[in-house]
Design a protein around this motif. Structure first.
Motif, short mmCIF file in Angstrom:
data_model
loop_
_atom_site.label_atom_id
_atom_site.label_comp_id
_atom_site.label_asym_id
_atom_site.label_seq_id
_atom_site.Cartn_x
_atom_site.Cartn_y
_atom_site.Cartn_z
N PHE A 52 0.84 -1.21 0.00
CA PHE A 52 0.00 0.00 0.00
C PHE A 52 0.86 1.25 0.00
O PHE A 52 0.61 2.20 -0.77
N THR A 53 1.89 1.29 0.85
CA THR A 53 2.76 2.46 0.92
C THR A 53 3.50 2.66 -0.40
O THR A 53 3.64 3.78 -0.89
N GLN A 71 2.50 1.67 -3.40
CA GLN A 71 1.55 2.13 -4.42
C GLN A 71 1.21 3.60 -4.26
O GLN A 71 1.21 4.35 -5.24
N THR A 72 0.91 4.02 -3.05
CA THR A 72 0.53 5.42 -2.85
C THR A 72 1.70 6.36 -3.14
O THR A 72 1.50 7.44 -3.70
N THR A 73 2.90 5.94 -2.79
CA THR A 73 4.08 6.77 -3.09
C THR A 73 4.28 6.91 -4.58
O THR A 73 4.57 8.00 -5.09
N VAL A 121 1.97 6.60 -6.97
CA VAL A 121 0.89 7.40 -7.55
C VAL A 121 1.11 8.88 -7.27
O VAL A 121 0.98 9.73 -8.17
N GLU A 122 1.46 9.21 -6.03
CA GLU A 122 1.66 10.61 -5.65
C GLU A 122 2.83 11.25 -6.38
O GLU A 122 2.91 12.47 -6.50
N THR A 154 -7.84 6.39 -10.94
CA THR A 154 -7.79 5.39 -9.86
C THR A 154 -7.75 3.96 -10.36
O THR A 154 -7.67 3.03 -9.55
N THR A 183 -6.43 0.41 -12.21
CA THR A 183 -5.20 -0.37 -12.16
C THR A 183 -5.16 -1.39 -13.29
O THR A 183 -6.19 -1.71 -13.89
N TYR A 209 -6.56 12.29 -11.70
CA TYR A 209 -6.39 11.78 -10.34
C TYR A 209 -7.27 12.52 -9.34
O TYR A 209 -7.95 11.91 -8.51
N LYS A 241 6.75 10.89 2.85
CA LYS A 241 5.96 9.74 3.31
C LYS A 241 6.52 9.19 4.61
O LYS A 241 5.75 8.85 5.53
#
Length: 328
Positions: free
Chosen positions: A38-39, A41-43, A45-46, A167, A169, A242, A291
């Motif tokens: 999760f971390t 993926q979010t990193t 994407v951001e 959003t 995938t 996004y 992060k």
């Protein structure tokens, strides 16, 4: 020069080590939160939008130029794209299809390319320093975006765009990350394997020498700034997908973050040296710091301080290597 000397003299190696150390430190403190899918993926994407901006900035800085306008061009392109799609679908985000999305993408790319072309022509043909030219277009592009939107965010983004690119995938990988990766890979190939890339390095190393060997300096500079503007337009479209809104105020520091990522990645502010691979690593250093600070509950305001220290150290290292090379 031995293989060991080449490896330890490569900026990219040191940047990668810094990034790995940051991940290791934060991972050791909070392995349950840092070392997770999760971390990651979010990193990713951001960071995707900023990475696309930074790819274009890499070409500009290698020519010993600068582009302060990319954040404002991103805003203008996003506003233009959102308003265009709203006009096509009468503001109905639910029923808008891929045709509307394609028109919005074209509008964003053309808007970004127009500002890039203007920057390139002014820098290449008038001799005005890039810092001044792009500082002017920084304000002009942002002002134009605010005039078009009456100073308000523009909503009404088609659902199909937000659900797919924003959003969506593909085999678990966010589509936004895939698009950024494709753009980055193409940028790396162009810079390292094509005549356009070789001319970019030559121009940054010695503009007069490049002119004497037959490189069209004026035309090439225009193309480089055109590329940066077009990628800023694409980044605006990605941000629109996004966030599902064209934000007027949400990208105030994107230009500085892109420049910092490129410089942290080993691209010399003096021109003639740099790589897209290094830029990728450089862009992720601030992202990992931001992060990591959030996860380990460090005051987020320490993040720009930490990035500033690393940035100054990177420039000092570049200057030291340059002086050592000139003294040989």
């Amino acid at each position: 020069m031995s293989l060991k000397q080449r490896l330890f003299g490569a900026n990219t190696l040191w940047i990668a080590l810094v990034l790995l150390v940051l991940v290791a430190v934060f991972g050791a403190i909070r392995p349950d939160a840092v070392l997770t899918t999760f971390t990651l993926q979010t990193t990713l994407v951001e960071t995707s939008v900023l990475l696309v901006l930074a790819v274009g900035m890499t070409f500009v800085i290698i020519t010993s130029g600068i582009d302060l306008s990319v954040g404002s061009v991103l805003v203008f392109s996003g506003v233009t794209s959102a308003m265009t799609m709203n006009a096509v679908n009468d503001g109905n985000a639910t029923t808008a299809g891929w045709g509307t999305v394609l028109i919005g993408l074209i509008a964003a790319l053309l808007a970004g390319a127009a500002w890039g072309l203007l920057n390139g022509l002014l820098v290449a043909k008038t001799g005005i320093p890039p810092l001044i030219v792009t500082l002017g277009s920084f304000g002009a592009a942002l002002g134009a975006g605010q005039l078009l939107s009456n100073g308000s965010n523009v909503s009404g983004v088609p659902d199909v765009l937000g659900n797919t690119l924003g959003t969506g995938t593909w085999f678990g990988v966010p589509n936004l990350v895939i698009l950024a990766a494709v753009v980055t890979a193409i940028g790396a190939l162009v810079l390292s394997t094509t005549r356009f890339g070789r001319h970019t390095y030559a121009l940054g190393s010695n503009e007069e020498a490049a002119r004497r060997v037959g490189i069209g300096v004026t035309g090439h500079l225009v193309k480089v700034y055109l590329l940066a503007g077009t990628l800023a337009g694409l980044a605006g479209f990605m941000a629109l997908a996004y966030f599902r809104v064209a934000s007027i105020t949400g990208h105030d520091t994107d230009n500085l973050n892109a420049i910092a990522g490129v410089v942290l990645g080993g691209t010399s502010l003096f021109g003639g040296a740099g790589s897209v691979v290094g830029t990728v690593l450089g862009v992720f250093i601030p992202a990992v710091l931001r992060k990591g600070f959030v996860i380990v509950s460090v005051n987020v305001y320490w993040q720009p301080v930490a990035v500033a220290i690393v940035l100054v150290a990177a420039v000092w290292f570049d200057q030291s290597r340059r002086r050592a090379r000139n003294q040989r």
